[in-house]
Design a protein around this motif. Structure first.
Motif, PDB file in Angstrom:
ATOM      1  N   LEU A 114      12.290  34.413  -9.995  1.00 55.48           N
ATOM      2  CA  LEU A 114      11.169  34.086  -9.113  1.00 55.48           C
ATOM      3  C   LEU A 114      11.574  33.886  -7.648  1.00 55.48           C
ATOM      4  CD1 LEU A 114       9.000  31.794 -11.411  1.00 55.48           C
ATOM      5  CD2 LEU A 114       8.634  34.192 -10.809  1.00 55.48           C
ATOM      6  N   PRO A 115      12.671  33.177  -7.331  1.00 53.33           N
ATOM      7  CA  PRO A 115      13.044  33.056  -5.916  1.00 53.33           C
ATOM      8  C   PRO A 115      13.367  34.401  -5.253  1.00 53.33           C
ATOM      9  CG  PRO A 115      14.186  31.397  -7.198  1.00 53.33           C
ATOM     10  CD  PRO A 115      13.497  32.307  -8.159  1.00 53.33           C
ATOM     11  N   PHE A 116      13.931  35.325  -6.007  1.00 50.72           N
ATOM     12  CA  PHE A 116      14.214  36.650  -5.453  1.00 50.72           C
ATOM     13  C   PHE A 116      12.915  37.379  -5.116  1.00 50.72           C
ATOM     14  CE2 PHE A 116      18.118  35.802  -7.848  1.00 50.72           C
ATOM     15  CZ  PHE A 116      19.064  36.110  -6.891  1.00 50.72           C
ATOM     16  N   THR A 117      11.950  37.323  -6.030  1.00 50.49           N
ATOM     17  CA  THR A 117      10.659  37.953  -5.795  1.00 50.49           C
ATOM     18  C   THR A 117       9.935  37.281  -4.630  1.00 50.49           C
ATOM     19  OG1 THR A 117      10.532  38.445  -8.147  1.00 50.49           O
ATOM     20  CG2 THR A 117       8.495  38.612  -6.901  1.00 50.49           C
ATOM     21  N   GLY A 118      10.009  35.959  -4.561  1.00 51.05           N
ATOM     22  CA  GLY A 118       9.390  35.233  -3.454  1.00 51.05           C
ATOM     23  C   GLY A 118      10.001  35.596  -2.108  1.00 51.05           C
ATOM     24  N   ALA A 119      11.314  35.791  -2.089  1.00 52.37           N
ATOM     25  CA  ALA A 119      11.984  36.169  -0.842  1.00 52.37           C
ATOM     26  C   ALA A 119      11.549  37.562  -0.387  1.00 52.37           C
ATOM     27  CB  ALA A 119      13.498  36.119  -1.020  1.00 52.37           C
ATOM     28  N   VAL A 120      11.365  38.475  -1.344  1.00 59.34           N
ATOM     29  CA  VAL A 120      10.914  39.825  -0.996  1.00 59.34           C
ATOM     30  C   VAL A 120       9.517  39.764  -0.394  1.00 59.34           C
ATOM     31  CG1 VAL A 120      10.240  42.062  -1.963  1.00 59.34           C
ATOM     32  CG2 VAL A 120      12.360  40.992  -2.688  1.00 59.34           C
ATOM     33  N   LEU A 121       8.622  39.023  -1.027  1.00 55.05           N
ATOM     34  CA  LEU A 121       7.251  38.913  -0.510  1.00 55.05           C
ATOM     35  C   LEU A 121       7.214  38.236   0.856  1.00 55.05           C
ATOM     36  CD1 LEU A 121       5.310  37.929  -3.744  1.00 55.05           C
ATOM     37  CD2 LEU A 121       5.235  40.098  -2.526  1.00 55.05           C
ATOM     38  N   LYS A 122       8.033  37.213   1.033  1.00 56.93           N
ATOM     39  CA  LYS A 122       8.075  36.499   2.315  1.00 56.93           C
ATOM     40  C   LYS A 122       8.553  37.426   3.433  1.00 56.93           C
ATOM     41  CE  LYS A 122      10.484  32.713   4.575  1.00 56.93           C
ATOM     42  NZ  LYS A 122      11.529  31.712   4.437  1.00 56.93           N
ATOM     43  N   ARG A 123       9.590  38.194   3.162  1.00 55.89           N
ATOM     44  CA  ARG A 123      10.105  39.097   4.198  1.00 55.89           C
ATOM     45  C   ARG A 123       9.149  40.256   4.467  1.00 55.89           C
ATOM     46  NH1 ARG A 123      15.792  37.930   2.636  1.00 55.89           N
ATOM     47  NH2 ARG A 123      16.425  36.404   4.206  1.00 55.89           N
ATOM     48  N   GLU A 124       8.431  40.711   3.445  1.00 54.01           N
ATOM     49  CA  GLU A 124       7.421  41.744   3.683  1.00 54.01           C
ATOM     50  C   GLU A 124       6.343  41.222   4.624  1.00 54.01           C
ATOM     51  OE1 GLU A 124       5.819  43.077  -0.024  1.00 54.01           O
ATOM     52  OE2 GLU A 124       7.533  44.370  -0.449  1.00 54.01           O
ATOM     53  N   GLN A 125       5.911  39.986   4.395  1.00 53.38           N
ATOM     54  CA  GLN A 125       4.891  39.389   5.268  1.00 53.38           C
ATOM     55  C   GLN A 125       5.432  39.236   6.693  1.00 53.38           C
ATOM     56  OE1 GLN A 125       1.767  38.875   4.269  1.00 53.38           O
ATOM     57  NE2 GLN A 125       2.288  39.550   2.216  1.00 53.38           N
ATOM     58  N   GLN A 126       6.688  38.852   6.829  1.00 56.30           N
ATOM     59  CA  GLN A 126       7.293  38.722   8.160  1.00 56.30           C
ATOM     60  C   GLN A 126       7.368  40.084   8.855  1.00 56.30           C
ATOM     61  OE1 GLN A 126      11.074  36.933   7.293  1.00 56.30           O
ATOM     62  NE2 GLN A 126      10.277  34.840   7.392  1.00 56.30           N
ATOM     63  N   ALA A 127       7.701  41.126   8.100  1.00 63.13           N
ATOM     64  CA  ALA A 127       7.781  42.473   8.676  1.00 63.13           C
ATOM     65  C   ALA A 127       6.402  42.953   9.123  1.00 63.13           C
ATOM     66  CB  ALA A 127       8.382  43.452   7.667  1.00 63.13           C
ATOM     67  N   ILE A 128       5.379  42.668   8.333  1.00 67.61           N
ATOM     68  CA  ILE A 128       4.018  43.045   8.717  1.00 67.61           C
ATOM     69  C   ILE A 128       3.603  42.294   9.971  1.00 67.61           C
ATOM     70  CG2 ILE A 128       1.592  42.876   8.011  1.00 67.61           C
ATOM     71  CD1 ILE A 128       2.586  43.462   5.137  1.00 67.61           C
ATOM     72  N   TYR A 129       3.949  41.020  10.045  1.00 69.70           N
ATOM     73  CA  TYR A 129       3.627  40.218  11.231  1.00 69.70           C
ATOM     74  C   TYR A 129       4.341  40.785  12.466  1.00 69.70           C
ATOM     75  CZ  TYR A 129       3.057  36.151  14.233  1.00 69.70           C
ATOM     76  OH  TYR A 129       2.745  35.336  15.269  1.00 69.70           O
ATOM     77  N   ALA A 130       5.601  41.163  12.308  1.00 72.41           N
ATOM     78  CA  ALA A 130       6.354  41.737  13.430  1.00 72.41           C
ATOM     79  C   ALA A 130       5.757  43.082  13.842  1.00 72.41           C
ATOM     80  CB  ALA A 130       7.826  41.916  13.053  1.00 72.41           C
ATOM     81  N   TYR A 131       5.395  43.904  12.872  1.00 73.52           N
ATOM     82  CA  TYR A 131       4.783  45.209  13.173  1.00 73.52           C
ATOM     83  C   TYR A 131       3.449  45.032  13.888  1.00 73.52           C
ATOM     84  CZ  TYR A 131       2.483  49.691  12.469  1.00 73.52           C
ATOM     85  OH  TYR A 131       1.813  50.865  12.669  1.00 73.52           O
ATOM     86  N   ASN A 132       2.607  44.149  13.373  1.00 73.61           N
ATOM     87  CA  ASN A 132       1.295  43.920  13.988  1.00 73.61           C
ATOM     88  C   ASN A 132       1.431  43.345  15.394  1.00 73.61           C
ATOM     89  OD1 ASN A 132      -0.114  44.911  11.821  1.00 73.61           O
ATOM     90  ND2 ASN A 132      -0.565  42.914  10.956  1.00 73.61           N
TER      91      ASN A 132
END
Length: 160
Positions: A114-132
């Motif tokens: 679960l922490p690995f999956t959570g880290a992937v989702l968190k970084r995806e959200q950060q990447a989307i925020y940076a892109y936007n």
């Protein structure tokens, strides 16, 4: 006369707000079921399309590459745990004698993933925020609108 001026000011402010409310290339994230749905230009995009779009921005690409480090260990732990847990439950359902120790290890592996999956989702959200943020600030011009009152009446000053 004053009401016409105020009406013009409200219309201009509304148009400026509407035109800069969301950039056309901005990625929108919405909760959908147990996961997230990603939209670009009003169209839902797949996870692979999302990664392709994010890799076009250098800041988002760096963040996404960091998230890829956690995908493999998370999947291995999750699938191994689910297989072990599923084997034990399947054996119990068919009337055999399951190894509950293996089921416990499988459940523990799923929890550890679960922490690995959570880290992937968190970084995806950060990447989307940076892109936007890059898209928004690259396309939005600076507009300064000042409404005031001078000697001869109300003034509206718009600077681009």
């Amino acid at each position: 006369m004053k009401t016409y001026l105020m009406l013009v000011v409200l219309v201009i402010a509304g148009l400026l707000n509407q035109s800069y409310a969301q950039s056309p290339d901005e990625i929108v994230v919405q909760k959908k079921g147990l996961g997230f749905a990603y939209y670009l230009d009003g169209r839902e995009i797949s996870k692979n399309e999302l990664l392709y779009v994010l890799e076009s921005d250098p800041a988002a690409e760096r963040i996404i590459k960091k998230s890829h480090r956690n995908i493999f260990p998370g999947k291995v732990l999750r699938y191994a745990g689910a297989a072990s847990l599923g084997l034990a439950v399947g054996t119990y359902v068919t009337g055999g004698s399951p190894s509950w120790a293996a089921a416990g290890i499988g459940a523990a592996l799923v929890v550890v993933s679960l922490p690995f999956t959570g880290a992937v989702l968190k970084r995806e959200q950060q990447a989307i925020y940076a892109y936007n943020g890059t898209v928004r600030y690259a396309s939005k011009p600076k507009v300064d609108m000042t409404l005031g009152y001078e000697q001869h009446g109300a003034t509206l000053k718009i600077s681009f």
